[in-house]
Design a protein around this motif. Structure first.
Motif, PDB file in Angstrom:
ATOM      1  N   ARG A 212     -22.644  67.333  10.061  1.00 15.76           N
ATOM      2  CA  ARG A 212     -22.314  65.933   9.780  1.00 15.76           C
ATOM      3  C   ARG A 212     -22.995  64.955  10.741  1.00 15.76           C
ATOM      4  N   THR A 213     -23.456  65.440  11.866  1.00 11.75           N
ATOM      5  CA  THR A 213     -24.044  64.566  12.881  1.00 11.75           C
ATOM      6  C   THR A 213     -25.448  65.043  13.227  1.00 11.75           C
ATOM      7  N   THR A 214     -26.153  64.204  13.963  1.00  2.00           N
ATOM      8  CA  THR A 214     -27.511  64.528  14.389  1.00  2.00           C
ATOM      9  C   THR A 214     -27.603  64.397  15.903  1.00  2.00           C
ATOM     10  N   PHE A 215     -28.018  65.481  16.542  1.00  2.00           N
ATOM     11  CA  PHE A 215     -28.183  65.432  17.997  1.00  2.00           C
ATOM     12  C   PHE A 215     -29.140  66.524  18.431  1.00  2.00           C
ATOM     13  N   GLY A 220     -28.910  73.074  27.666  1.00  4.12           N
ATOM     14  CA  GLY A 220     -27.468  73.227  27.824  1.00  4.12           C
ATOM     15  C   GLY A 220     -26.820  72.207  28.735  1.00  4.12           C
ATOM     16  N   VAL A 221     -27.579  71.198  29.191  1.00  7.43           N
ATOM     17  CA  VAL A 221     -27.007  70.230  30.137  1.00  7.43           C
ATOM     18  C   VAL A 221     -27.186  68.789  29.694  1.00  7.43           C
ATOM     19  N   GLU A 222     -27.953  68.573  28.625  1.00 13.07           N
ATOM     20  CA  GLU A 222     -28.281  67.215  28.220  1.00 13.07           C
ATOM     21  C   GLU A 222     -28.234  67.124  26.705  1.00 13.07           C
ATOM     22  N   VAL A 223     -27.713  66.028  26.187  1.00 13.26           N
ATOM     23  CA  VAL A 223     -27.630  65.860  24.749  1.00 13.26           C
ATOM     24  C   VAL A 223     -28.127  64.474  24.357  1.00 13.26           C
ATOM     25  N   CYS A 224     -28.961  64.427  23.309  1.00 10.94           N
ATOM     26  CA  CYS A 224     -29.417  63.167  22.722  1.00 10.94           C
ATOM     27  C   CYS A 224     -28.685  62.983  21.394  1.00 10.94           C
ATOM     28  N   ILE A 225     -27.854  61.960  21.319  1.00  5.45           N
ATOM     29  CA  ILE A 225     -27.072  61.699  20.114  1.00  5.45           C
ATOM     30  C   ILE A 225     -27.705  60.540  19.374  1.00  5.45           C
ATOM     31  N   GLU A 226     -28.069  60.772  18.139  1.00  3.33           N
ATOM     32  CA  GLU A 226     -28.722  59.738  17.350  1.00  3.33           C
ATOM     33  C   GLU A 226     -27.684  58.909  16.600  1.00  3.33           C
ATOM     34  N   GLY A 238     -30.322  53.825  17.168  1.00  2.00           N
ATOM     35  CA  GLY A 238     -30.478  54.054  18.598  1.00  2.00           C
ATOM     36  C   GLY A 238     -30.254  55.516  18.945  1.00  2.00           C
ATOM     37  N   VAL A 239     -30.548  55.859  20.182  1.00  2.00           N
ATOM     38  CA  VAL A 239     -30.320  57.203  20.714  1.00  2.00           C
ATOM     39  C   VAL A 239     -29.611  57.069  22.053  1.00  2.00           C
ATOM     40  N   ILE A 240     -28.548  57.838  22.222  1.00  2.00           N
ATOM     41  CA  ILE A 240     -27.842  57.906  23.494  1.00  2.00           C
ATOM     42  C   ILE A 240     -28.178  59.241  24.145  1.00  2.00           C
ATOM     43  N   ASP A 241     -28.713  59.190  25.334  1.00  2.00           N
ATOM     44  CA  ASP A 241     -29.039  60.395  26.093  1.00  2.00           C
ATOM     45  C   ASP A 241     -27.988  60.568  27.179  1.00  2.00           C
ATOM     46  N   MET A 242     -27.317  61.716  27.177  1.00  2.00           N
ATOM     47  CA  MET A 242     -26.168  61.904  28.064  1.00  2.00           C
ATOM     48  C   MET A 242     -26.251  63.236  28.795  1.00  2.00           C
ATOM     49  N   LYS A 243     -25.962  63.179  30.081  1.00  2.00           N
ATOM     50  CA  LYS A 243     -25.806  64.391  30.891  1.00  2.00           C
ATOM     51  C   LYS A 243     -24.373  64.417  31.398  1.00  2.00           C
ATOM     52  N   ASP A 250     -18.746  71.489  25.409  1.00  2.22           N
ATOM     53  CA  ASP A 250     -18.067  71.413  24.111  1.00  2.22           C
ATOM     54  C   ASP A 250     -19.080  71.415  22.970  1.00  2.22           C
ATOM     55  N   ILE A 251     -20.177  70.673  23.143  1.00  2.00           N
ATOM     56  CA  ILE A 251     -21.213  70.627  22.119  1.00  2.00           C
ATOM     57  C   ILE A 251     -21.821  72.017  21.916  1.00  2.00           C
ATOM     58  N   SER A 252     -22.089  72.714  23.001  1.00  2.00           N
ATOM     59  CA  SER A 252     -22.684  74.046  22.917  1.00  2.00           C
ATOM     60  C   SER A 252     -21.775  75.014  22.174  1.00  2.00           C
ATOM     61  N   GLN A 253     -20.484  74.936  22.469  1.00  3.41           N
ATOM     62  CA  GLN A 253     -19.539  75.829  21.814  1.00  3.41           C
ATOM     63  C   GLN A 253     -19.482  75.553  20.306  1.00  3.41           C
ATOM     64  N   ALA A 254     -19.436  74.252  19.946  1.00  2.17           N
ATOM     65  CA  ALA A 254     -19.394  73.882  18.531  1.00  2.17           C
ATOM     66  C   ALA A 254     -20.667  74.350  17.822  1.00  2.17           C
TER      67      ALA A 254
END
Length: 268
Positions: A212-215, A220-226, A238-243, A250-254
């Motif tokens: 349902r989402t795009t990222f 394993g330490v950084e995620v870019c959420i579109e 936009g894109v949010i880049d988060m460490k 949680d993202i990795s487990q999902a």
């Protein structure tokens, strides 16, 4: 107005060459008067022009005479000289980059959460490409077409370029998408993924209807959420880049749960 100086000639050299075109074969003394180049400099100027192969001399005559090479030929020679000069500069800068790459090292990752953002399709794509280039071990891409652009083909090509570079340096790349993703992309965009990525052993792609989402999850330490455009336009807002270690865990487990249930996809 363009000038011969833009192609590397000095003011005196440019004046001497232009004057030679007007006077025809002439002596250094006569050219000095015609071009207003001081007599004390005219021989150095003519020697320089001969080095550039812009003038020819009649050494058998006394006094020695000079004639200008035809403008088209002269300009071509100056252009080739500039190209060689620029290519040498490129080589020098590449060597500098190679040296600095071994000297400059990033500090160890800090556990403190950090995030940044880019707004607009172009800036969003630039941020995504920057982060893909920084990945050392693993790139996970989930969702629809990453950083959807007004020019989807150009955006796809740049993303695939970066993914291919990552695969070449040994990064594991995993793509998890909706089954209908490749059907919604132009055929040329699909070809970029199929022909350039699928033959790598460290690349794998699977499809799941539950996406349902795009990222993008990096190392394993950084995620870019579109962030999709709020008005529903076919571009990334936009894109949010988060460490953040807790969030990325949680993202990795999902992702792992979805990946285990997804079906492999490959070239048609």
């Amino acid at each position: 107005m363009s000038s011969l100086r833009d192609l590397g000639l000095s003011e005196y050299e440019a004046r001497a060459y232009r004057s030679l075109l007007e006077t025809g074969p002439t002596t250094a003394k006569e050219l000095s008067r015609a071009s207003d180049v001081p007599m004390g400099r005219i021989y150095d100027v003519l020697n320089s022009l001969e080095t550039y192969n812009l003038v020819r001399s009649q050494t058998a005559s006394r006094p020695k005479k000079y004639v200008a090479v035809e403008p088209d030929t002269a300009l071509d020679r100056l252009l080739e000289d500039k190209k060689r000069e620029l290519q040498e500069k490129v080589g020098q800068y590449e060597e500098i980059v190679d040296d600095l790459s071994s000297q400059l090292e990033s500090a160890d990752p800090v556990e403190e959460p950090f995030w940044t953002a880019a707004v607009g399709p172009d800036n969003s794509l630039d941020l995504l490409l920057e982060r893909l280039a920084a990945a050392d071990d693993e790139i996970i891409m989930v969702g629809s077409a990453p950083a959807r652009q007004v020019d989807i083909l150009s955006g796809t090509e740049r993303i695939v370029d970066e993914l291919e570079a990552a695969l070449e340096r040994g990064v594991e790349v995993s793509l998890l998408v909706r089954p209908d993703l490749f059907e919604s992309l132009p055929e040329e965009a699909n070809r970029e993924y199929y022909e350039r990525l699928f033959h790598y052993d460290n690349y794998s792609a699977r499809a799941s209807p539950n996406i349902r989402t795009t990222f993008e999850l990096l190392d394993g330490v950084e995620v870019c959420i579109e962030v999709p455009h709020p008005l529903g336009r076919e571009e990334t807002f936009g894109v949010i880049d988060m460490k953040d270690s807790d969030f990325t865990a949680d993202i990795s487990q999902a992702f792992e749960e979805q990946w285990a249930e997804a079906k492999p996809v490959g070239p048609p």
